[in-house]
Enzyme design. Structure first.
Site, PDB file in Angstrom:
ATOM      1  N   LYS A  66      -0.002   7.470  10.026  1.00 50.76           N
ATOM      2  CA  LYS A  66       0.220   8.676   9.225  1.00 50.76           C
ATOM      3  C   LYS A  66       0.874   9.801  10.055  1.00 50.76           C
ATOM      4  O   LYS A  66       0.909   9.735  11.288  1.00 50.76           O
ATOM      5  CB  LYS A  66      -1.122   9.125   8.636  1.00 50.76           C
ATOM      6  N   TYR A 106      -0.284   6.602  -3.542  1.00 47.76           N
ATOM      7  CA  TYR A 106      -1.702   6.961  -3.695  1.00 47.76           C
ATOM      8  C   TYR A 106      -2.080   7.216  -5.159  1.00 47.76           C
ATOM      9  O   TYR A 106      -3.054   7.928  -5.423  1.00 47.76           O
ATOM     10  CB  TYR A 106      -2.021   8.185  -2.838  1.00 47.76           C
ATOM     11  N   PHE A 114      -8.708  15.882  -4.022  1.00 47.59           N
ATOM     12  CA  PHE A 114      -7.930  16.023  -2.787  1.00 47.59           C
ATOM     13  C   PHE A 114      -6.506  15.482  -2.910  1.00 47.59           C
ATOM     14  O   PHE A 114      -5.744  15.495  -1.930  1.00 47.59           O
ATOM     15  CB  PHE A 114      -8.658  15.325  -1.629  1.00 47.59           C
ATOM     16  N   ARG A 142      -9.041  -3.023   9.101  1.00 47.55           N
ATOM     17  CA  ARG A 142      -9.990  -1.981   8.670  1.00 47.55           C
ATOM     18  C   ARG A 142     -11.007  -1.693   9.779  1.00 47.55           C
ATOM     19  O   ARG A 142     -11.427  -0.556   9.976  1.00 47.55           O
ATOM     20  CB  ARG A 142     -10.722  -2.411   7.382  1.00 47.55           C
ATOM     21  N   THR A 148     -13.275   6.176   7.025  1.00 56.11           N
ATOM     22  CA  THR A 148     -12.277   7.101   6.467  1.00 56.11           C
ATOM     23  C   THR A 148     -12.361   8.475   7.130  1.00 56.11           C
ATOM     24  O   THR A 148     -11.344   9.064   7.492  1.00 56.11           O
ATOM     25  CB  THR A 148     -12.498   7.245   4.938  1.00 56.11           C
ATOM     26  N   ARG A 159      -9.202   5.747  14.193  1.00 59.82           N
ATOM     27  CA  ARG A 159      -9.449   7.059  13.572  1.00 59.82           C
ATOM     28  C   ARG A 159     -10.275   7.963  14.492  1.00 59.82           C
ATOM     29  O   ARG A 159     -10.065   9.178  14.532  1.00 59.82           O
ATOM     30  CB  ARG A 159     -10.099   6.857  12.203  1.00 59.82           C
ATOM     31  N   ASN A 169      -6.478  11.328   9.082  1.00 62.71           N
ATOM     32  CA  ASN A 169      -7.235  10.251   9.734  1.00 62.71           C
ATOM     33  C   ASN A 169      -6.360   9.147  10.336  1.00 62.71           C
ATOM     34  O   ASN A 169      -6.775   8.005  10.466  1.00 62.71           O
ATOM     35  CB  ASN A 169      -8.269   9.678   8.757  1.00 62.71           C
ATOM     36  N   HIS A 172      -3.539   4.243   7.656  1.00 60.69           N
ATOM     37  CA  HIS A 172      -3.929   3.617   6.391  1.00 60.69           C
ATOM     38  C   HIS A 172      -3.933   2.111   6.612  1.00 60.69           C
ATOM     39  O   HIS A 172      -3.116   1.583   7.365  1.00 60.69           O
ATOM     40  CB  HIS A 172      -2.916   3.952   5.286  1.00 60.69           C
ATOM     41  N   GLU A 183       0.889  -3.143  -1.893  1.00 61.37           N
ATOM     42  CA  GLU A 183       1.321  -2.125  -0.923  1.00 61.37           C
ATOM     43  C   GLU A 183       2.471  -2.622  -0.048  1.00 61.37           C
ATOM     44  O   GLU A 183       3.388  -1.855   0.270  1.00 61.37           O
ATOM     45  CB  GLU A 183       0.130  -1.707  -0.057  1.00 61.37           C
TER      46      GLU A 183
END
Ligand code: GDP
Length: 200
Positions: A66, A106, A114, A142, A148, A159, A169, A172, A183
């Site tokens: 990100k 998203y 948010f 993950r 998260t 993260r 964070n 993704h 995705e």
């Protein structure tokens, strides 16, 4: 010119296969299973069995580094984390999402309070999107990412190392096989994904 011995042929072919390999192959990868050096799997039938087993256990997942992590100069560290965990990068690009792109990606969160902030964050700078391949790649990624909320993420996770809070964070990662497929298709077409060597 001297005739090629079986050994020099093997050496040259192994080098060629290495050149044809995807961007990075994690040290945890098994060269036969990954199809990069099937030379010692001499019988065709065992090669086919390996390919079958590979199909059953190998997954693909979408990763995004990100804008916060890109701005921190963490691209290299994060990609190395994937490689060291045995994940192979089979597609990758540096892009700057526009508002439609971020909203679409998203969309599942569009009713969440948010959402507007998330879109603003995801369009605030460039991101690195990549497809990671490996055994159990979805869960493995993950696990590498952590929780998260970066402040709650387990020490050593991406993260915890590079994120700031629940929004900023760092990364993704797809959360299941169906979302991974959708995705990956959101960012990559088939010709942009490095095919496994045995499928060429
Ligand atoms: P993930 O799968 O761990 O990325 O988490 P989610 O799919 O639930 O959320 C998607 C992204 O929205 C997260 O990675 C965060 O960047 C952001 N996000 C999630 N929950 C919140 C929240 O409560 N507040 C804010 N500001 N952002 C959030």
């Amino acid at each position: 010119m001297a005739a090629w011995s079986r050994k020099s042929y093997r050496t040259a072919r192994a080098a060629l296969v290495r050149v044809a390999s995807p961007v990075c192959r994690g040290e945890g990868g098994d060269p036969v299973k990954w199809g990069h050096a099937p030379i010692h799997a001499s019988k065709q039938s065992s090669t086919r069995a390996v390919a079958e087993e590979r199909k059953q256990t190998v997954e693909r997942t979408l990763s995004i580094i990100k804008p916060d992590a890109v701005a921190k100069g963490a691209i290299g560290d994060i990609l190395k984390t994937f490689c060291d965990a045995g994940l192979t990068i089979i597609a990758m690009k540096l892009i700057h999402l526009d508002e439609d792109g971020a909203r679409g990606f998203y969309a599942v969160h569009k009713e969440r309070p948010f959402f507007t902030d998330l879109v603003a964050f995801m369009t605030s700078g460039p991101v690195v999107v990549s497809v990671l391949e490996g055994e159990g790649a979805i869960a493995k990624n993950r696990e590498l990412m952590g929780a998260t909320d970066s402040t709650q993420a387990e020490a050593g996770t991406i993260r915890a190392r590079f994120g700031t809070d629940i929004e900023r964070n760092a990364v993704h990662g797809s959360d299941g096989p169906d979302t991974a497929r959708i995705e990956i298709g959101y960012f990559f077409n088939a010709s942009e994904i490095q095919a496994p060597v045995e499928a060429l």
